[in-house]
Motif scaffolding. Structure first.
Motif, short mmCIF file in Angstrom:
data_model
loop_
_atom_site.label_atom_id
_atom_site.label_comp_id
_atom_site.label_asym_id
_atom_site.label_seq_id
_atom_site.Cartn_x
_atom_site.Cartn_y
_atom_site.Cartn_z
N LYS A 69 61.34 17.44 75.91
CA LYS A 69 60.36 18.09 76.78
C LYS A 69 60.70 17.87 78.27
O LYS A 69 61.57 17.07 78.61
CB LYS A 69 58.96 17.53 76.49
N GLN A 70 59.98 18.60 79.13
CA GLN A 70 60.21 18.53 80.58
C GLN A 70 60.08 17.10 81.07
O GLN A 70 60.79 16.65 81.95
CB GLN A 70 59.21 19.43 81.32
N MET A 71 59.11 16.39 80.53
CA MET A 71 58.92 14.98 80.85
C MET A 71 58.82 14.24 79.52
O MET A 71 58.21 14.78 78.58
CB MET A 71 57.60 14.82 81.60
N LYS A 127 64.29 20.59 88.93
CA LYS A 127 65.68 20.52 88.46
C LYS A 127 65.92 21.52 87.32
O LYS A 127 66.94 22.21 87.27
CB LYS A 127 66.01 19.09 88.01
N ARG A 128 64.95 21.62 86.44
CA ARG A 128 65.11 22.55 85.31
C ARG A 128 65.07 24.00 85.80
O ARG A 128 65.79 24.86 85.28
CB ARG A 128 64.03 22.30 84.25
N GLU A 129 64.21 24.24 86.79
CA GLU A 129 64.10 25.58 87.36
C GLU A 129 65.45 26.03 87.94
O GLU A 129 65.87 27.16 87.82
CB GLU A 129 63.09 25.54 88.51
N ARG A 130 66.12 25.07 88.57
CA ARG A 130 67.42 25.38 89.20
C ARG A 130 68.46 25.74 88.14
O ARG A 130 69.20 26.72 88.29
CB ARG A 130 67.87 24.15 90.01
N VAL A 131 68.48 24.97 87.07
CA VAL A 131 69.47 25.24 86.01
C VAL A 131 69.17 26.60 85.36
O VAL A 131 70.09 27.40 85.12
CB VAL A 131 69.45 24.11 84.94
N ASN A 180 69.77 17.91 84.34
CA ASN A 180 70.95 17.36 85.01
C ASN A 180 72.22 18.16 84.76
O ASN A 180 73.32 17.71 85.11
CB ASN A 180 71.18 15.89 84.58
N LEU A 181 72.09 19.33 84.14
CA LEU A 181 73.28 20.18 83.96
C LEU A 181 73.76 20.65 85.33
O LEU A 181 72.95 20.98 86.20
CB LEU A 181 72.95 21.42 83.14
N GLY A 182 75.07 20.68 85.52
CA GLY A 182 75.62 21.17 86.78
C GLY A 182 75.99 22.64 86.65
O GLY A 182 76.09 23.18 85.54
#
Ligand SMILES: Cc1ncc(COP(=O)(O)O)c(C=O)c1O
Length: 291
Positions: A106-108, A170-174, A271-273
């Motif tokens: 999950k997200q958290m 961070k998830r939004e960015r990926v 944390n995926l780049g």
């Protein structure tokens, strides 16, 4: 399974409605028709359980209207959607109560467990008592007034909540990297975001393959490249437990079944780049034969 199983735990019967093919959430027109049909046959419908699938809010405006019309309780399953917003309002604040889940995907996460939220004072007191071995709701420590449980969340785990905005961003960015990269790739449909979803909470990144593509073969080819993917999610009504208990079979919920054959969850975490996202997308193009 958790969403439907919790209804079975109570000795009640879950009744499914098919999904909206775009959002993957329950189709509210079918929901309205189903509630009316059940009521007309004298079936005691008690509650609605909208699941905000993959972090996209259900149409809570319509669902609350249906609930008011038929005097139904609404429990939102927001387990995949912590932080998501429907028309500017956070999921979990529409219904009478809502659940959130903190399993490691999950997200958290708190390892296991989750959270129950409500704006109803009477329910809040009941829930606090139930999670705490049925202790009296005035807080008396050694007075147990009902059959309760130890469903407490320890404070170290609960402190994760302070990080939620960072984790969601961070998830939004990926997700944005994936969408940018995969938009326009033949045979791949990126997740649809409704204009009424004012905030998506990215739980997973699930693409849909065009009809006719062998999704499982694509998964195998990706696995050969060391890229794990998942067929999220097979329909609940076709799971052996539900087939056996309720007699469901293929064809009962055509939209659900069609989409379930074609969806593919790609590797996804905060944390995926961008280079890793590129590796996955390239491999997906190769597996589809479009590269
Ligand atoms: C839609 C949905 N409901 C409920 C849950 C909670 O499941 P559990 O009670 O097994 O943590 C989850 C998480 O896996 C979920 O995705």
């Amino acid at each position: 399974m958790a969403s439907a199983n919790c209804i079975l735990y109570q000795g009640a019967t879950p009744v499914f409605v098919d999904i909206d093919r775009r959002t993957l959430n329950m189709d509210v027109d079918l929901l309205a028709a189903k509630v009316r049909a059940l009521r007309d046959t004298g079936c005691p419908v008690k509650a609605l359980l909208p699941v905000h699938v993959f972090g996209q809010p259900c149409d809570m405006g319509r669902i609350m209207d249906i609930a008011r019309e038929h005097e139904l309780v609404v429990v939102e399953d927001a387990c995949e959607a912590l932080g998501a917003e429907f028309e500017g309002q956070a999921v979990g604040t529409f219904g009478h109560a809502a659940v959130l889940a903190f399993y490691p995907n999950k997200q958290m996460t708190t390892g296991e467990g989750g959270m129950l939220v409500t704006n109803d004072e009477v329910w809040a007191r009941l829930f606090r008592s139930l999670r705490n071995q049925g202790r009296d709701d005035d807080g008396a420590w050694l007075c147990h007034v009902r059959l309760g449980y130890n469903y407490r969340l320890d404070e170290l785990s609960a402190a994760q909540m302070e990080r939620i905005e960072e984790l969601l961003h961070k998830r939004e960015r990926v997700a944005a990297w994936y969408t940018e990269r995969l938009q326009g790739v033949a045979g791949v449909q990126v997740p649809y975001i409704s204009p009424r979803t004012t905030r998506m909470s990215w739980f997973v990144y699930v693409v849909r393959l065009a009809a006719g593509i062998d999704r499982d073969a694509v998964m195998d080819r990706l696995a050969e490249q060391g890229i794990p993917t998942r067929p999220y999610f097979p329909p609940i009504h076709l799971q052996p437990l539900y087939r056996e208990r309720f007699g469901y079979r293929a064809g009962n919920y055509p939209a659900t079944e069609d989409v379930a054959r074609r969806t593919l969850a790609l590797p996804f975490h905060g944390n995926l780049g961008q280079a890793e996202v590129e590796t996955v997308c390239r491999a997906l193009e190769e597996a589809l034969g479009s590269r």
